[in-house]
Structures are given as C-alpha cells and as structure tokens.
Design a protein around this motif. Structure first.
Motif, mmCIF file in Angstrom:
data_model
loop_
_atom_site.group_PDB
_atom_site.id
_atom_site.type_symbol
_atom_site.label_atom_id
_atom_site.label_comp_id
_atom_site.label_asym_id
_atom_site.label_seq_id
_atom_site.Cartn_x
_atom_site.Cartn_y
_atom_site.Cartn_z
ATOM 1 N N ALA A 100 0.853 -1.187 0.000
ATOM 2 C CA ALA A 100 0.000 0.000 0.000
ATOM 3 C C ALA A 100 0.890 1.238 0.000
ATOM 4 O O ALA A 100 1.889 1.297 0.724
ATOM 5 C CB ALA A 100 -0.907 0.010 1.223
ATOM 6 N N HIS A 101 0.539 2.214 -0.818
ATOM 7 C CA HIS A 101 1.346 3.422 -0.971
ATOM 8 C C HIS A 101 0.803 4.546 -0.091
ATOM 9 O O HIS A 101 -0.410 4.745 0.012
ATOM 10 C CB HIS A 101 1.359 3.872 -2.430
ATOM 11 C CG HIS A 101 1.861 2.815 -3.373
ATOM 12 N ND1 HIS A 101 3.101 2.225 -3.237
ATOM 13 C CD2 HIS A 101 1.278 2.232 -4.459
ATOM 14 C CE1 HIS A 101 3.279 1.339 -4.199
ATOM 15 N NE2 HIS A 101 2.176 1.317 -4.946
ATOM 16 N N THR A 102 1.719 5.297 0.506
ATOM 17 C CA THR A 102 1.371 6.356 1.440
ATOM 18 C C THR A 102 1.729 7.717 0.853
ATOM 19 O O THR A 102 2.802 7.884 0.253
ATOM 20 C CB THR A 102 2.106 6.152 2.777
ATOM 21 O OG1 THR A 102 1.820 4.843 3.274
ATOM 22 C CG2 THR A 102 1.664 7.184 3.804
ATOM 23 N N PHE A 103 0.836 8.685 1.054
ATOM 24 C CA PHE A 103 0.996 10.030 0.498
ATOM 25 C C PHE A 103 0.807 11.090 1.579
ATOM 26 O O PHE A 103 0.118 10.854 2.571
ATOM 27 C CB PHE A 103 -0.042 10.283 -0.610
ATOM 28 C CG PHE A 103 0.125 9.442 -1.837
ATOM 29 C CD1 PHE A 103 0.712 9.971 -2.980
ATOM 30 C CD2 PHE A 103 -0.305 8.120 -1.858
ATOM 31 C CE1 PHE A 103 0.864 9.183 -4.124
ATOM 32 C CE2 PHE A 103 -0.152 7.334 -2.989
ATOM 33 C CZ PHE A 103 0.433 7.870 -4.130
ATOM 34 N N LEU A 104 1.410 12.239 1.352
ATOM 35 C CA LEU A 104 1.041 13.427 2.118
ATOM 36 C C LEU A 104 0.038 14.188 1.276
ATOM 37 O O LEU A 104 0.365 14.644 0.171
ATOM 38 C CB LEU A 104 2.258 14.308 2.407
ATOM 39 C CG LEU A 104 1.925 15.536 3.272
ATOM 40 C CD1 LEU A 104 1.656 15.121 4.715
ATOM 41 C CD2 LEU A 104 3.050 16.574 3.220
ATOM 42 N N VAL A 105 -1.194 14.309 1.762
ATOM 43 C CA VAL A 105 -2.234 14.993 1.004
ATOM 44 C C VAL A 105 -2.553 16.340 1.647
ATOM 45 O O VAL A 105 -2.428 16.514 2.854
ATOM 46 C CB VAL A 105 -3.526 14.146 0.912
ATOM 47 C CG1 VAL A 105 -3.273 12.852 0.159
ATOM 48 C CG2 VAL A 105 -4.111 13.853 2.288
ATOM 49 N N ARG A 106 -2.940 17.280 0.804
ATOM 50 C CA ARG A 106 -3.372 18.595 1.260
ATOM 51 C C ARG A 106 -4.332 19.157 0.237
ATOM 52 O O ARG A 106 -4.463 18.617 -0.864
ATOM 53 C CB ARG A 106 -2.184 19.539 1.452
ATOM 54 C CG ARG A 106 -1.289 19.690 0.231
ATOM 55 C CD ARG A 106 0.127 19.321 0.573
ATOM 56 N NE ARG A 106 1.034 19.505 -0.550
ATOM 57 C CZ ARG A 106 1.597 18.489 -1.206
ATOM 58 N NH1 ARG A 106 1.316 17.229 -0.886
ATOM 59 N NH2 ARG A 106 2.424 18.708 -2.201
ATOM 60 N N ARG A 107 -4.987 20.236 0.593
ATOM 61 C CA ARG A 107 -5.912 20.869 -0.340
ATOM 62 C C ARG A 107 -5.141 21.446 -1.519
ATOM 63 O O ARG A 107 -4.010 21.917 -1.353
ATOM 64 C CB ARG A 107 -6.705 21.988 0.372
ATOM 65 C CG ARG A 107 -7.588 21.491 1.497
ATOM 66 C CD ARG A 107 -8.308 22.627 2.191
ATOM 67 N NE ARG A 107 -7.391 23.559 2.833
ATOM 68 C CZ ARG A 107 -6.837 23.363 4.019
ATOM 69 N NH1 ARG A 107 -7.087 22.245 4.699
ATOM 70 N NH2 ARG A 107 -6.027 24.265 4.546
ATOM 71 N N GLN A 108 -5.726 21.392 -2.694
ATOM 72 C CA GLN A 108 -5.060 21.903 -3.879
ATOM 73 C C GLN A 108 -4.709 23.374 -3.687
ATOM 74 O O GLN A 108 -5.544 24.180 -3.284
ATOM 75 C CB GLN A 108 -5.948 21.728 -5.108
ATOM 76 C CG GLN A 108 -6.060 20.276 -5.565
ATOM 77 C CD GLN A 108 -6.953 20.102 -6.787
ATOM 78 O OE1 GLN A 108 -7.540 21.058 -7.275
ATOM 79 N NE2 GLN A 108 -7.047 18.880 -7.278
#
Length: 294
Positions: A269-277
């Motif tokens: 499973a791949h992990t990301f740092l997500v934030r609002r565009q």
C-alpha cells in the motif's frame, strides 16, 4: 465578527465548556461568555445548547463551525504567506496510527530542531477521517494510505477526496498476522478464524484486508469485524487467538512480542502526504521535505 470571536467560538465548540475554553485560550470566563453571546446576537441564531454540564452545538452552530474552521485556516495561511521564505505559525498534521508510530518520530524531531518556532499539532485517525479533516480545513495536511494498487504515480487522488493533491512518501508491505497456533495459511480459504481485528470504517488497511480475505475461490463465510482503537489492542487480540489482522511490516517491527505471530504477505500500500489543492505554506513544504528525506 472578527477572528478572535471565531477562535473563541471554535474552542468552546471543541471543549464543550466555557470554563475549559477560557483556560485553553488564557482568557477569563466572563470574556468568553460575552464574546459567544455577541457572536450569537450578530448572527441572530443560538450556536449552543446550554445545560449545567456542557455546551453542545445547535444545528446552526454545527454549520457555522465549518465556516469558522475555513476562515481561521485561511487567515493562518495568509499570515504564513507573508513570510514564505521561512516556516512559521502553526502546522496541523493528520496521520494514521501506524505512520505516527513507525514513520514520523524522526522527521518530526528533525523538523522541530530546524524550526522550533513552528507549533505542530498532531491528529490521528483513519484515512477517510483524515481526508475529511483536510477538506474541512481542520488539518493542513495528512499522511494517508491510498487504497489503489499499481505504481504510486498512477494513483488518482480523487479516489480519496475531491480537491486534493498528494505527494508520494513511501510504501508499506501489509502482512496478515495470525496466532502462533493457527494452521499455516497460503490463501484466504485456509483461515479457520473469521474475526478481523481492525480500525473503524474508513481505514485503508481495513479495505485491503477485506479485499484479500474475500478473494480466491471457494466459499466466503461472513467476516466478523472487531473494531479497536489501537494496534496494541489489535495485536493483543491476535496473540490471544481470537482474531487475525492486517498490519504494515514497519509497525510490526516495533512490537518485539509479535515475533511469535505467523505472518503472510498480502499486498503493498502506498502512502501520500495529502493537502488541499493550492495549499503550500512554508511550514508544510518544510515538513514534506523532512518526510521525503526518510
């Protein structure tokens, strides 16, 4: 209304108490009470239901809280943008429990050493809860697992939520963990236990576990979900022989007592740092660099 009133309102909503909110804000109780009443008078609605023990949001208050969160987040982003060359202010980070335990301690320590003036707030939860928090402006960014398979650069952030952008961080090898006494398992049909110790709905690893346990040929007996709040509790149930679980290898390595458990590779499973565009404060960008340094 002003930003101070919004901050007071938000704090009372979180604490469900004027007394606790006043302590958190370092204000006198009478000032907090007055400012909340002034805000209600300005809006023309009651924001709280008051009883002798706590203050809870009315439907109008709950709706207004969303606006307050967005306005306060935008104000903080604007303040930070005036010093775009240096991280400052507050950074609210969401993270999965496993990443908080196994992946974040070193990056956070380096970050604090370089930028001690940044106030870091950490919130844990499932991937879906954290995505919702990012989109609602309750956190600035979040470390989450994407449910999709394939190369990280082929995964669509819209599957997590609309209006998100994400940066790939690392991949986790997910392992099925079983009690030591369980017969060997090669396929889901080999399982004799049908209880899965897991986090609540919205957990990406739970989705991966359900997909794997429902795969293969043959009958698929109903799966009993044993929802727990921590990996300590999850692994305790597995050790006790009452359930199986799927956990990342990096997390399992932190529990020496888990060495006796059987493990079966399930998937990556791949992990990301997500934030609002469009969200790219100096504080957030510096945090991303520390994560990528790992």
């Amino acid at each position: 209304m002003d930003l101070a009133e919004l901050e007071i309102f938000r704090t009372v909503a979180r604490e469900e108490s004027v007394t606790r909110a006043a302590k958190a804000l370092d204000r006198v109780q009478s000032n907090v009470t007055t400012r909340v009443k002034q805000l209600e008078e300005e809006l023309g609605v009651a924001l709280f239901l008051r009883d002798s023990k706590r203050m809870t949001l009315t439907p109008q208050g709950q709706r207004f809280l969303g606006y307050a969160e967005r306005l306060l987040a935008l104000a903080e982003e604007a303040r930070q943008s005036m010093r775009a060359d240096e991280p400052t202010g507050r950074l609210r980070v969401g993270t999965m429990e496993s990443s908080a335990a196994a992946r974040l301690p070193r990056p956070l320590a380096r970050y604090h050493g370089k930028w001690p003036q940044v106030q870091i707030e950490i919130q844990t939860g499932t991937t879906q809860a954290l995505v919702d928090a990012v989109l609602a402006h309750r956190v600035d960014c979040a470390v989450v697992a994407h449910p999709g398979e394939g190369a990280p650069d082929t995964l669509d952030m819209d599957e997590l939520g609309p209006g998100l952008e994400g940066t790939y961080l690392f991949s986790e090898e997910l392992l099925l963990v079983l009690p030591p006494s369980h017969p060997p398992v090669r396929t889901p049909q080999d399982l004799t236990l049908r209880s899965l110790a897991t986090f609540s709905r919205g957990c990406t690893y739970r989705l991966c576990a359900q997909a794997w346990l429902g795969s293969g040929e043959g009958p698929r007996p109903a799966l009993n979900m044993l929802e727990l709040a921590s990996y300590h509790a999850i692994l305790a149930c597995v050790t006790a022989g009452s359930a199986v679980a799927i956990v990342p290898r990096s997390l399992l390595a932190l529990h020496p007592d888990a060495a006796a458990l059987q493990t079966v590779p399930v998937r990556t499973a791949h992990t990301f740092l997500v934030r609002r565009q469009g969200f790219a404060t100096a504080a957030c960008q510096a945090f991303l660099r520390e994560l990528q340094h790992e």
